[in-house]
Design an enzyme around this catalytic site. Structure first.
Site, PDB file in Angstrom:
ATOM      1  N   LYS A  73     -38.866 -44.347-108.051  1.00  0.00           N
ATOM      2  CA  LYS A  73     -37.469 -44.108-108.453  1.00  0.00           C
ATOM      3  C   LYS A  73     -36.984 -45.196-109.419  1.00  0.00           C
ATOM      4  O   LYS A  73     -36.245 -44.924-110.362  1.00  0.00           O
ATOM      5  CB  LYS A  73     -36.566 -44.056-107.216  1.00  0.00           C
ATOM      6  CG  LYS A  73     -36.758 -42.772-106.437  1.00  0.00           C
ATOM      7  CD  LYS A  73     -36.033 -42.756-105.107  1.00  0.00           C
ATOM      8  CE  LYS A  73     -36.545 -41.590-104.268  1.00  0.00           C
ATOM      9  NZ  LYS A  73     -36.029 -41.584-102.919  1.00  0.00           N
ATOM     10  N   ASP A 125     -29.498 -32.964-103.313  1.00  0.00           N
ATOM     11  CA  ASP A 125     -30.485 -32.636-104.352  1.00  0.00           C
ATOM     12  C   ASP A 125     -30.458 -31.152-104.696  1.00  0.00           C
ATOM     13  O   ASP A 125     -30.866 -30.760-105.780  1.00  0.00           O
ATOM     14  CB  ASP A 125     -31.890 -33.013-103.868  1.00  0.00           C
ATOM     15  CG  ASP A 125     -32.039 -34.525-103.776  1.00  0.00           C
ATOM     16  OD1 ASP A 125     -31.411 -35.225-104.581  1.00  0.00           O
ATOM     17  OD2 ASP A 125     -32.775 -34.999-102.875  1.00  0.00           O
ATOM     18  N   PHE A 172     -30.244 -46.698-104.917  1.00  0.00           N
ATOM     19  CA  PHE A 172     -30.655 -46.829-103.523  1.00  0.00           C
ATOM     20  C   PHE A 172     -31.761 -45.812-103.256  1.00  0.00           C
ATOM     21  O   PHE A 172     -31.723 -44.710-103.799  1.00  0.00           O
ATOM     22  CB  PHE A 172     -29.472 -46.560-102.580  1.00  0.00           C
ATOM     23  CG  PHE A 172     -28.561 -47.745-102.430  1.00  0.00           C
ATOM     24  CD1 PHE A 172     -27.760 -48.154-103.482  1.00  0.00           C
ATOM     25  CD2 PHE A 172     -28.511 -48.459-101.243  1.00  0.00           C
ATOM     26  CE1 PHE A 172     -26.927 -49.254-103.369  1.00  0.00           C
ATOM     27  CE2 PHE A 172     -27.682 -49.559-101.104  1.00  0.00           C
ATOM     28  CZ  PHE A 172     -26.886 -49.964-102.163  1.00  0.00           C
ATOM     29  N   LYS A 195     -35.896 -43.621-112.917  1.00  0.00           N
ATOM     30  CA  LYS A 195     -34.457 -43.609-113.208  1.00  0.00           C
ATOM     31  C   LYS A 195     -34.040 -44.784-114.081  1.00  0.00           C
ATOM     32  O   LYS A 195     -32.855 -45.048-114.245  1.00  0.00           O
ATOM     33  CB  LYS A 195     -33.660 -43.578-111.895  1.00  0.00           C
ATOM     34  CG  LYS A 195     -34.043 -42.364-111.029  1.00  0.00           C
ATOM     35  CD  LYS A 195     -33.144 -42.162-109.837  1.00  0.00           C
ATOM     36  CE  LYS A 195     -33.746 -41.105-108.909  1.00  0.00           C
ATOM     37  NZ  LYS A 195     -32.760 -40.280-108.232  1.00  0.00           N
ATOM     38  N   ASN A 233     -24.971 -34.395 -95.801  1.00  0.00           N
ATOM     39  CA  ASN A 233     -26.031 -35.239 -95.236  1.00  0.00           C
ATOM     40  C   ASN A 233     -25.393 -36.322 -94.367  1.00  0.00           C
ATOM     41  O   ASN A 233     -24.174 -36.399 -94.253  1.00  0.00           O
ATOM     42  CB  ASN A 233     -26.891 -35.844 -96.351  1.00  0.00           C
ATOM     43  CG  ASN A 233     -26.047 -36.653 -97.316  1.00  0.00           C
ATOM     44  OD1 ASN A 233     -25.466 -37.660 -96.962  1.00  0.00           O
ATOM     45  ND2 ASN A 233     -25.944 -36.166 -98.560  1.00  0.00           N
TER      46      ASN A 233
HETATM   47  N1  CTP Z   1     -29.179 -39.893-107.005  1.00  0.00           N
HETATM   48  C1  CTP Z   1     -28.391 -39.374-108.025  1.00  0.00           C
HETATM   49  N2  CTP Z   1     -28.259 -38.024-108.167  1.00  0.00           N
HETATM   50  C2  CTP Z   1     -28.916 -37.192-107.353  1.00  0.00           C
HETATM   51  C3  CTP Z   1     -29.739 -37.700-106.323  1.00  0.00           C
HETATM   52  C4  CTP Z   1     -29.839 -39.047-106.171  1.00  0.00           C
HETATM   53  O1  CTP Z   1     -27.815 -40.152-108.773  1.00  0.00           O
HETATM   54  N3  CTP Z   1     -28.773 -35.875-107.529  1.00  0.00           N
HETATM   55  C5  CTP Z   1     -29.285 -41.344-106.861  1.00  0.00           C
HETATM   56  C6  CTP Z   1     -28.826 -41.857-105.518  1.00  0.00           C
HETATM   57  O2  CTP Z   1     -27.480 -42.204-105.527  1.00  0.00           O
HETATM   58  C7  CTP Z   1     -29.706 -43.077-105.330  1.00  0.00           C
HETATM   59  C8  CTP Z   1     -30.979 -42.730-106.068  1.00  0.00           C
HETATM   60  O3  CTP Z   1     -30.641 -41.686-106.972  1.00  0.00           O
HETATM   61  O4  CTP Z   1     -29.163 -44.234-105.917  1.00  0.00           O
HETATM   62  C9  CTP Z   1     -32.099 -42.279-105.176  1.00  0.00           C
HETATM   63  O5  CTP Z   1     -31.648 -41.248-104.319  1.00  0.00           O
HETATM   64  P1  CTP Z   1     -32.592 -40.611-103.203  1.00  0.00           P
HETATM   65  O6  CTP Z   1     -31.860 -39.540-102.495  1.00  0.00           O
HETATM   66  O7  CTP Z   1     -33.220 -41.718-102.401  1.00  0.00           O
HETATM   67  O8  CTP Z   1     -33.778 -40.009-104.085  1.00  0.00           O
HETATM   68  P2  CTP Z   1     -33.948 -38.730-104.931  1.00  0.00           P
HETATM   69  O9  CTP Z   1     -34.035 -39.112-106.364  1.00  0.00           O
HETATM   70  O10 CTP Z   1     -32.907 -37.704-104.592  1.00  0.00           O
HETATM   71  O11 CTP Z   1     -35.403 -38.240-104.492  1.00  0.00           O
HETATM   72  P3  CTP Z   1     -35.895 -37.692-103.044  1.00  0.00           P
HETATM   73  O12 CTP Z   1     -34.688 -37.053-102.390  1.00  0.00           O
HETATM   74  O13 CTP Z   1     -36.956 -36.723-103.411  1.00  0.00           O
HETATM   75  O14 CTP Z   1     -36.394 -38.879-102.283  1.00  0.00           O
END
Ligand code: CTP
Length: 453
Positions: A389, A330, A375, A393, A262
Protein backbone atom coordinates in the site's frame (compact mmCIF):
# COMPACT_ATOMS: atom_id res chain seq x y z
CA UNK A 1 21.71 19.11 40.93
CA UNK A 2 22.94 16.14 38.96
CA UNK A 3 23.42 15.14 35.35
CA UNK A 4 21.47 11.97 34.73
CA UNK A 5 22.17 9.95 31.62
CA UNK A 6 19.36 7.58 30.67
CA UNK A 7 20.42 4.75 28.39
CA UNK A 8 17.46 3.23 26.59
CA UNK A 9 17.94 -0.25 25.18
CA UNK A 10 15.51 -2.08 22.93
CA UNK A 11 12.53 -3.20 24.96
CA UNK A 12 8.85 -2.42 24.93
CA UNK A 13 9.21 -0.73 28.33
CA UNK A 14 11.05 2.10 26.52
CA UNK A 15 7.72 3.90 26.41
CA UNK A 16 8.03 4.53 30.15
CA UNK A 17 11.28 6.48 29.86
CA UNK A 18 9.76 9.91 29.11
CA UNK A 19 7.85 9.71 32.40
CA UNK A 20 11.10 8.90 34.17
CA UNK A 21 12.86 11.87 32.65
CA UNK A 22 10.05 14.14 33.72
CA UNK A 23 10.49 13.19 37.35
CA UNK A 24 14.19 13.94 37.22
CA UNK A 25 13.71 17.21 35.38
CA UNK A 26 11.01 18.28 37.85
CA UNK A 27 13.45 17.57 40.63
CA UNK A 28 15.88 19.99 38.98
CA UNK A 29 18.24 17.50 37.35
CA UNK A 30 19.58 17.58 33.82
CA UNK A 31 18.70 14.60 31.66
CA UNK A 32 20.29 13.29 28.53
CA UNK A 33 19.24 10.22 26.61
CA UNK A 34 21.29 7.78 24.65
CA UNK A 35 19.62 4.90 22.92
CA UNK A 36 20.56 1.77 21.03
CA UNK A 37 19.46 1.40 17.43
CA UNK A 38 17.08 -1.32 18.61
CA UNK A 39 15.47 1.07 21.11
CA UNK A 40 14.61 3.46 18.28
CA UNK A 41 12.15 0.82 17.08
CA UNK A 42 10.17 1.23 20.29
CA UNK A 43 10.32 4.94 20.95
CA UNK A 44 11.19 7.81 18.64
CA UNK A 45 14.44 9.65 19.34
CA UNK A 46 12.49 12.85 18.78
CA UNK A 47 10.13 12.08 21.64
CA UNK A 48 13.08 11.60 23.97
CA UNK A 49 14.78 14.68 22.57
CA UNK A 50 11.64 16.71 23.20
CA UNK A 51 11.41 15.46 26.76
CA UNK A 52 15.04 16.01 27.67
CA UNK A 53 15.51 19.17 25.64
CA UNK A 54 18.65 17.70 24.11
CA UNK A 55 19.51 15.64 21.11
CA UNK A 56 19.60 11.92 21.69
CA UNK A 57 22.88 10.10 21.26
CA UNK A 58 23.50 6.97 19.27
CA UNK A 59 20.07 5.99 17.99
CA UNK A 60 21.38 5.78 14.46
CA UNK A 61 18.68 8.32 13.59
CA UNK A 62 18.91 11.84 12.27
CA UNK A 63 18.52 13.25 15.72
CA UNK A 64 21.86 11.86 16.82
CA UNK A 65 23.88 14.15 18.96
CA UNK A 66 27.47 14.63 17.88
CA UNK A 67 28.62 14.43 21.54
CA UNK A 68 31.32 11.77 21.75
CA UNK A 69 30.93 8.78 24.02
CA UNK A 70 33.75 9.98 26.24
CA UNK A 71 32.21 13.46 26.64
CA UNK A 72 28.88 11.88 27.47
CA UNK A 73 30.41 9.52 30.01
CA UNK A 74 32.24 12.44 31.65
CA UNK A 75 29.08 14.56 31.72
CA UNK A 76 27.04 11.98 33.68
CA UNK A 77 26.81 12.01 37.46
CA UNK A 78 24.72 8.87 37.24
CA UNK A 79 23.74 6.59 34.41
CA UNK A 80 20.47 4.70 34.42
CA UNK A 81 19.91 1.98 31.83
CA UNK A 82 16.13 1.65 31.45
CA UNK A 83 14.94 -0.61 30.05
CA UNK A 84 17.98 -2.84 30.36
CA UNK A 85 17.67 -5.84 28.08
CA UNK A 86 19.38 -9.20 28.62
CA UNK A 87 21.58 -8.37 25.65
CA UNK A 88 22.79 -5.03 27.02
CA UNK A 89 23.38 -6.44 30.51
CA UNK A 90 25.23 -9.42 28.99
CA UNK A 91 27.47 -7.28 26.85
CA UNK A 92 28.22 -4.89 29.70
CA UNK A 93 29.01 -7.84 31.98
CA UNK A 94 31.45 -9.13 29.35
CA UNK A 95 33.07 -5.76 28.74
CA UNK A 96 31.87 -5.67 25.15
CA UNK A 97 31.92 -2.23 23.54
CA UNK A 98 30.70 -2.91 20.03
CA UNK A 99 28.48 0.16 19.91
CA UNK A 100 28.83 3.77 21.10
CA UNK A 101 26.11 3.02 23.69
CA UNK A 102 28.19 0.22 25.26
CA UNK A 103 31.36 2.29 24.98
CA UNK A 104 29.72 4.97 27.13
CA UNK A 105 28.78 2.36 29.74
CA UNK A 106 32.39 1.19 29.95
CA UNK A 107 33.75 4.72 30.03
CA UNK A 108 31.54 5.86 32.94
CA UNK A 109 33.21 6.95 36.13
CA UNK A 110 29.91 7.41 37.98
CA UNK A 111 27.31 5.15 39.59
CA UNK A 112 25.32 3.09 37.13
CA UNK A 113 21.89 1.58 37.67
CA UNK A 114 20.08 -0.98 35.53
CA UNK A 115 16.30 -1.43 35.38
CA UNK A 116 15.96 -4.79 33.65
CA UNK A 117 12.92 -5.56 31.53
CA UNK A 118 12.57 -8.88 29.78
CA UNK A 119 10.60 -12.09 29.52
CA UNK A 120 10.43 -14.04 32.82
CA UNK A 121 12.22 -17.08 31.39
CA UNK A 122 15.03 -14.93 30.10
CA UNK A 123 15.36 -13.26 33.48
CA UNK A 124 15.62 -16.58 35.29
CA UNK A 125 18.13 -18.02 32.83
CA UNK A 126 21.41 -18.77 34.62
CA UNK A 127 23.38 -16.74 32.07
CA UNK A 128 21.31 -13.62 32.75
CA UNK A 129 21.25 -14.17 36.53
CA UNK A 130 25.01 -14.62 36.62
CA UNK A 131 25.54 -11.50 34.47
CA UNK A 132 23.38 -9.53 36.89
CA UNK A 133 25.29 -10.89 39.89
CA UNK A 134 28.55 -10.08 38.15
CA UNK A 135 27.74 -6.43 37.47
CA UNK A 136 26.31 -6.08 40.99
CA UNK A 137 29.65 -7.25 42.38
CA UNK A 138 31.29 -4.33 40.56
CA UNK A 139 28.90 -1.88 42.22
CA UNK A 140 26.14 -1.61 39.60
CA UNK A 141 22.71 -0.99 41.11
CA UNK A 142 19.96 -3.33 39.95
CA UNK A 143 16.41 -2.04 40.13
CA UNK A 144 14.69 -5.41 40.16
CA UNK A 145 11.77 -5.84 37.77
CA UNK A 146 8.26 -6.52 39.02
CA UNK A 147 6.00 -9.52 38.56
CA UNK A 148 3.02 -9.13 36.29
CA UNK A 149 1.69 -9.47 32.78
CA UNK A 150 4.48 -9.16 30.27
CA UNK A 151 4.25 -7.68 26.80
CA UNK A 152 4.90 -11.12 25.28
CA UNK A 153 1.73 -12.48 26.89
CA UNK A 154 3.49 -14.42 29.67
CA UNK A 155 2.97 -13.66 33.35
CA UNK A 156 5.94 -13.56 35.68
CA UNK A 157 8.86 -11.49 36.84
CA UNK A 158 10.33 -9.23 34.18
CA UNK A 159 8.18 -6.09 34.00
CA UNK A 160 10.28 -2.97 34.32
CA UNK A 161 9.47 -1.16 37.55
CA UNK A 162 7.18 1.82 37.27
CA UNK A 163 8.91 5.14 36.57
CA UNK A 164 8.31 6.62 40.01
CA UNK A 165 9.83 3.59 41.73
CA UNK A 166 12.86 3.65 39.45
CA UNK A 167 13.21 7.38 40.05
CA UNK A 168 12.99 6.76 43.79
CA UNK A 169 15.83 4.28 43.59
CA UNK A 170 17.95 6.59 41.46
CA UNK A 171 17.40 9.62 43.68
CA UNK A 172 18.30 7.41 46.61
CA UNK A 173 21.59 6.52 44.97
CA UNK A 174 22.21 10.23 44.48
CA UNK A 175 21.39 10.70 48.17
CA UNK A 176 18.40 12.89 47.41
CA UNK A 177 14.80 13.32 48.47
CA UNK A 178 12.20 10.74 47.55
CA UNK A 179 10.01 11.12 44.49
CA UNK A 180 6.82 11.92 46.41
CA UNK A 181 8.09 15.30 47.43
CA UNK A 182 8.98 16.35 43.88
CA UNK A 183 6.21 14.72 41.89
CA UNK A 184 3.19 14.38 44.16
CA UNK A 185 0.85 13.46 41.30
CA UNK A 186 2.91 10.35 40.69
CA UNK A 187 3.25 9.02 44.21
CA UNK A 188 4.04 5.36 44.69
CA UNK A 189 0.49 4.57 45.80
CA UNK A 190 -1.01 6.02 42.66
CA UNK A 191 -2.24 3.24 40.44
CA UNK A 192 -2.80 5.39 37.35
CA UNK A 193 0.68 5.17 35.92
CA UNK A 194 0.03 1.44 35.35
CA UNK A 195 -1.79 2.20 32.13
CA UNK A 196 -0.22 3.34 28.88
CA UNK A 197 -2.93 6.04 28.74
CA UNK A 198 -1.59 7.53 31.93
CA UNK A 199 1.88 7.46 30.47
CA UNK A 200 0.62 9.19 27.38
CA UNK A 201 -0.75 11.94 29.57
CA UNK A 202 2.58 12.27 31.28
CA UNK A 203 4.33 12.62 27.95
CA UNK A 204 1.90 15.37 27.05
CA UNK A 205 2.53 17.10 30.36
CA UNK A 206 6.22 16.96 29.72
CA UNK A 207 5.88 18.39 26.25
CA UNK A 208 3.77 21.17 27.65
CA UNK A 209 6.43 22.06 30.15
CA UNK A 210 8.83 23.32 27.51
CA UNK A 211 7.68 26.54 26.00
CA UNK A 212 8.53 28.64 23.08
CA UNK A 213 10.33 27.06 20.21
CA UNK A 214 8.67 25.85 17.07
CA UNK A 215 9.45 22.57 15.40
CA UNK A 216 10.95 24.44 12.47
CA UNK A 217 13.29 26.35 14.74
CA UNK A 218 14.36 23.06 16.15
CA UNK A 219 14.86 21.51 12.73
CA UNK A 220 16.83 24.51 11.49
CA UNK A 221 18.97 24.66 14.55
CA UNK A 222 22.42 23.29 14.00
CA UNK A 223 23.91 24.39 17.28
CA UNK A 224 24.28 20.72 18.26
CA UNK A 225 23.05 19.79 21.72
CA UNK A 226 22.76 21.70 24.99
CA UNK A 227 19.77 23.97 24.59
CA UNK A 228 19.04 23.20 20.92
CA UNK A 229 15.86 21.26 21.44
CA UNK A 230 14.68 22.97 24.55
CA UNK A 231 11.09 23.81 24.28
CA UNK A 232 10.35 23.01 20.66
CA UNK A 233 7.63 20.57 21.53
CA UNK A 234 5.50 22.89 23.58
CA UNK A 235 3.43 25.81 22.57
CA UNK A 236 2.38 25.52 18.95
CA UNK A 237 5.28 23.89 17.11
CA UNK A 238 3.16 23.07 14.06
CA UNK A 239 1.78 26.56 13.61
CA UNK A 240 1.37 27.29 9.89
CA UNK A 241 1.23 23.63 8.89
CA UNK A 242 -2.01 22.59 7.18
CA UNK A 243 -3.11 19.05 7.97
CA UNK A 244 -6.09 17.25 6.47
CA UNK A 245 -7.22 14.24 8.49
CA UNK A 246 -9.92 11.69 7.68
CA UNK A 247 -11.50 9.46 10.29
CA UNK A 248 -14.15 6.86 10.95
CA UNK A 249 -16.09 4.46 8.82
CA UNK A 250 -18.12 5.23 5.74
CA UNK A 251 -21.76 4.20 5.35
CA UNK A 252 -22.83 2.88 1.98
CA UNK A 253 -26.60 3.08 1.83
CA UNK A 254 -28.58 0.22 0.31
CA UNK A 255 -31.91 1.96 0.78
CA UNK A 256 -33.08 4.83 3.01
CA UNK A 257 -32.81 2.72 6.19
CA UNK A 258 -30.01 0.22 5.59
CA UNK A 259 -26.34 0.59 4.95
CA UNK A 260 -23.06 -1.35 4.74
CA UNK A 261 -20.32 -0.13 7.03
CA UNK A 262 -17.35 -1.41 9.02
CA UNK A 263 -16.09 -1.59 12.61
CA UNK A 264 -14.00 1.58 12.58
CA UNK A 265 -14.83 3.75 15.61
CA UNK A 266 -12.98 6.83 14.38
CA UNK A 267 -10.99 7.08 17.63
CA UNK A 268 -7.58 6.86 15.95
CA UNK A 269 -8.39 9.50 13.34
CA UNK A 270 -9.91 11.84 15.94
CA UNK A 271 -6.86 11.39 18.14
CA UNK A 272 -4.65 12.32 15.17
CA UNK A 273 -6.73 15.41 14.39
CA UNK A 274 -6.74 16.52 18.03
CA UNK A 275 -2.98 15.95 18.40
CA UNK A 276 -2.33 18.08 15.30
CA UNK A 277 -4.69 20.75 16.60
CA UNK A 278 -3.04 20.79 20.02
CA UNK A 279 0.36 21.24 18.39
CA UNK A 280 -0.93 24.34 16.63
CA UNK A 281 -1.53 22.98 13.13
CA UNK A 282 -4.31 24.27 10.94
CA UNK A 283 -6.49 21.15 10.84
CA UNK A 284 -9.47 20.02 8.83
CA UNK A 285 -11.14 16.80 9.90
CA UNK A 286 -13.25 14.92 7.38
CA UNK A 287 -15.17 12.35 9.36
CA UNK A 288 -17.63 9.57 8.74
CA UNK A 289 -20.53 9.12 11.20
CA UNK A 290 -18.88 8.17 14.50
CA UNK A 291 -20.73 9.54 17.50
CA UNK A 292 -17.44 11.08 18.66
CA UNK A 293 -17.13 14.73 19.58
CA UNK A 294 -14.66 16.67 17.47
CA UNK A 295 -12.73 19.59 18.95
CA UNK A 296 -11.58 20.59 15.48
CA UNK A 297 -13.48 23.73 14.44
CA UNK A 298 -13.24 22.79 10.77
CA UNK A 299 -14.91 19.37 10.87
CA UNK A 300 -16.75 18.13 7.82
CA UNK A 301 -19.03 15.10 8.03
CA UNK A 302 -18.80 12.83 5.00
CA UNK A 303 -21.17 9.90 5.29
CA UNK A 304 -20.35 7.72 2.29
CA UNK A 305 -17.09 6.94 0.53
CA UNK A 306 -18.28 9.15 -2.29
CA UNK A 307 -18.88 12.07 0.11
CA UNK A 308 -15.47 11.52 1.62
CA UNK A 309 -13.77 11.36 -1.77
CA UNK A 310 -15.44 14.63 -2.73
CA UNK A 311 -14.46 16.34 0.51
CA UNK A 312 -10.83 15.25 0.22
CA UNK A 313 -10.47 15.94 -3.51
CA UNK A 314 -11.79 19.45 -3.05
CA UNK A 315 -9.30 20.34 -0.34
CA UNK A 316 -6.19 18.21 -0.55
CA UNK A 317 -4.10 20.44 -2.82
CA UNK A 318 -4.06 23.18 -0.15
CA UNK A 319 -2.68 20.98 2.61
CA UNK A 320 0.89 20.14 3.60
CA UNK A 321 -0.07 16.78 5.06
CA UNK A 322 -2.89 14.33 4.37
CA UNK A 323 -3.49 11.69 7.04
CA UNK A 324 -6.07 9.15 5.84
CA UNK A 325 -7.20 7.27 8.92
CA UNK A 326 -10.74 6.68 7.64
CA UNK A 327 -11.90 3.16 6.88
CA UNK A 328 -13.43 3.76 3.48
CA UNK A 329 -15.66 1.04 2.05
CA UNK A 330 -14.00 -0.70 -0.88
CA UNK A 331 -17.31 -1.71 -2.44
CA UNK A 332 -20.71 -0.04 -2.35
CA UNK A 333 -24.08 -0.28 -4.07
CA UNK A 334 -23.96 1.75 -7.25
CA UNK A 335 -26.87 3.77 -5.92
CA UNK A 336 -29.22 3.41 -2.96
CA UNK A 337 -32.76 2.22 -3.64
CA UNK A 338 -35.04 5.27 -3.31
CA UNK A 339 -37.57 3.40 -1.14
CA UNK A 340 -37.15 0.83 1.62
CA UNK A 341 -36.57 -2.58 0.02
CA UNK A 342 -39.55 -4.80 0.89
CA UNK A 343 -39.25 -8.34 2.20
CA UNK A 344 -40.13 -10.53 -0.77
CA UNK A 345 -38.53 -13.83 -1.93
CA UNK A 346 -36.14 -16.07 0.07
CA UNK A 347 -32.92 -14.49 -1.11
CA UNK A 348 -31.72 -11.02 -1.85
CA UNK A 349 -28.53 -10.35 -3.78
CA UNK A 350 -26.73 -7.10 -3.53
CA UNK A 351 -24.54 -5.95 -6.32
CA UNK A 352 -21.63 -3.83 -5.19
CA UNK A 353 -19.19 -1.87 -7.26
CA UNK A 354 -15.66 -0.85 -6.38
CA UNK A 355 -15.40 2.58 -4.79
CA UNK A 356 -12.79 5.18 -5.55
CA UNK A 357 -9.51 4.72 -3.70
CA UNK A 358 -9.30 8.23 -2.29
CA UNK A 359 -5.66 8.06 -1.28
CA UNK A 360 -4.52 6.50 -4.53
CA UNK A 361 -6.39 9.09 -6.56
CA UNK A 362 -5.02 11.93 -4.45
CA UNK A 363 -1.50 10.60 -4.89
CA UNK A 364 -1.81 11.01 -8.67
CA UNK A 365 -1.86 14.78 -8.15
CA UNK A 366 0.45 14.86 -5.15
CA UNK A 367 2.41 18.09 -5.09
CA UNK A 368 6.12 18.44 -4.40
CA UNK A 369 6.67 18.56 -0.65
CA UNK A 370 3.25 17.20 0.28
CA UNK A 371 3.29 14.37 2.80
CA UNK A 372 0.70 11.61 2.60
CA UNK A 373 0.16 9.17 5.43
CA UNK A 374 -2.08 6.14 5.11
CA UNK A 375 -3.26 3.43 7.47
CA UNK A 376 -3.21 -0.28 6.75
CA UNK A 377 -5.60 -2.37 8.77
CA UNK A 378 -4.50 -5.96 8.30
CA UNK A 379 -5.41 -9.36 9.63
CA UNK A 380 -2.46 -11.19 7.97
CA UNK A 381 0.92 -10.50 6.33
CA UNK A 382 1.04 -7.08 7.96
CA UNK A 383 4.41 -6.00 6.63
CA UNK A 384 3.95 -7.24 3.06
CA UNK A 385 0.48 -5.72 2.71
CA UNK A 386 1.49 -2.46 4.35
CA UNK A 387 4.52 -2.00 2.08
CA UNK A 388 2.41 -2.80 -0.97
CA UNK A 389 0.00 0.00 0.00
CA UNK A 390 2.88 2.37 0.81
CA UNK A 391 4.19 2.13 -2.74
CA UNK A 392 0.91 1.66 -4.62
CA UNK A 393 -0.57 4.75 -3.00
CA UNK A 394 2.67 6.75 -3.20
CA UNK A 395 2.72 7.40 0.54
CA UNK A 396 5.46 8.74 2.77
CA UNK A 397 4.41 6.75 5.81
CA UNK A 398 1.99 3.87 6.26
CA UNK A 399 0.75 3.13 9.75
CA UNK A 400 -0.01 -0.57 9.97
CA UNK A 401 -1.89 -2.41 12.64
CA UNK A 402 -3.13 -5.92 13.21
CA UNK A 403 -6.90 -5.59 13.47
CA UNK A 404 -7.36 -9.21 14.47
CA UNK A 405 -5.97 -8.42 17.95
CA UNK A 406 -8.80 -8.02 20.45
CA UNK A 407 -6.90 -5.80 22.92
CA UNK A 408 -6.23 -3.01 20.42
CA UNK A 409 -7.64 -1.41 17.29
CA UNK A 410 -11.26 -0.69 16.40
CA UNK A 411 -13.19 0.44 19.45
CA UNK A 412 -10.24 0.33 21.81
CA UNK A 413 -8.48 3.39 23.24
CA UNK A 414 -5.20 1.61 22.60
CA UNK A 415 -3.31 0.60 19.54
CA UNK A 416 -0.01 -0.98 18.63
CA UNK A 417 1.27 0.08 15.24
CA UNK A 418 4.27 -0.09 12.99
CA UNK A 419 5.24 2.93 10.93
CA UNK A 420 6.80 2.05 7.59
CA UNK A 421 8.62 4.95 5.97
CA UNK A 422 9.39 5.32 2.30
CA UNK A 423 13.13 5.23 2.91
CA UNK A 424 12.84 1.78 4.50
CA UNK A 425 12.83 2.95 8.12
CA UNK A 426 10.39 1.07 10.36
CA UNK A 427 9.37 2.09 13.84
CA UNK A 428 7.13 0.27 16.27
CA UNK A 429 5.14 2.04 18.92
CA UNK A 430 4.31 -0.94 21.11
CA UNK A 431 0.90 -0.99 22.78
CA UNK A 432 -0.01 2.50 23.96
CA UNK A 433 -2.88 4.95 23.94
CA UNK A 434 -4.24 6.15 20.61
CA UNK A 435 -3.60 9.66 21.87
CA UNK A 436 0.06 8.89 22.33
CA UNK A 437 0.32 7.14 18.96
CA UNK A 438 -1.45 10.06 17.30
CA UNK A 439 1.22 12.43 18.65
CA UNK A 440 3.95 10.23 17.19
CA UNK A 441 2.26 10.04 13.77
CA UNK A 442 1.71 13.79 13.59
CA UNK A 443 5.26 14.53 14.73
CA UNK A 444 6.80 12.14 12.19
CA UNK A 445 4.65 13.63 9.43
CA UNK A 446 5.56 17.16 10.47
CA UNK A 447 9.26 16.35 10.41
CA UNK A 448 8.96 15.01 6.86
CA UNK A 449 7.01 18.12 5.90
CA UNK A 450 9.75 20.34 7.30
CA UNK A 451 7.94 21.63 10.38
CA UNK A 452 5.67 24.59 11.04
CA UNK A 453 6.13 28.10 9.73
N1 CTP B 1 -8.31 4.17 1.44
C1 CTP B 1 -8.83 5.16 0.62
N2 CTP B 1 -9.90 4.89 -0.19
C2 CTP B 1 -10.43 3.67 -0.22
C3 CTP B 1 -9.90 2.64 0.60
C4 CTP B 1 -8.86 2.92 1.42
O1 CTP B 1 -8.32 6.27 0.65
N3 CTP B 1 -11.46 3.43 -1.03
C5 CTP B 1 -7.18 4.49 2.31
C6 CTP B 1 -7.47 4.28 3.78
O2 CTP B 1 -7.95 5.43 4.39
C7 CTP B 1 -6.10 3.90 4.31
C8 CTP B 1 -5.43 3.22 3.15
O3 CTP B 1 -6.13 3.63 1.99
O4 CTP B 1 -5.33 5.03 4.67
C9 CTP B 1 -5.43 1.72 3.24
O5 CTP B 1 -6.74 1.25 3.48
P1 CTP B 1 -7.06 -0.30 3.70
O6 CTP B 1 -8.51 -0.48 3.90
O7 CTP B 1 -6.11 -0.85 4.73
O8 CTP B 1 -6.58 -0.92 2.31
P2 CTP B 1 -7.20 -1.01 0.90
O9 CTP B 1 -6.41 -0.17 -0.03
O10 CTP B 1 -8.68 -0.74 0.93
O11 CTP B 1 -6.91 -2.53 0.52
P3 CTP B 1 -7.51 -3.89 1.18
O12 CTP B 1 -8.88 -3.53 1.72
O13 CTP B 1 -7.55 -4.82 0.03
O14 CTP B 1 -6.56 -4.29 2.26
Amino acid sequence: MSNILIGVSGGIAAYKTPALARIFIKAGHSVRFMMTEEAARFIGPLTLAAVSGRRVSFSGGEEDSPVSHIELAKWADLCLVAPATANTIGKYASGVADSPFLSVLLALGCPVAFAPAMNCNMLSHPAVRSNIERIKSWGAHIIEPDEGDLACGDTGKGRMKDPEKIADAVLNILGERPVESVAPEMSAGDTEPETPEADGDKVKDILEEFGGRTLEEYLDNDETEEESLEGFAAGRPLEGLKILVTAGPTREYIDPVRYISNRSSGKMGYAVAHAALDMGADVTLVSGETGLVSRVPDTVIAVSGRDMAEAVEKRVSEYDILIMAAAVADYAPESAAPEKIKKEGERLSLELVKTKDILKEASLNKKEGQIFIGFAAETEDLEKNALKKLFEKNLDIIVANDVSRKDIGFDSDFNDVKLFFRDGKVSETGKRSKKDIAGIIVTEGAILAGGGK
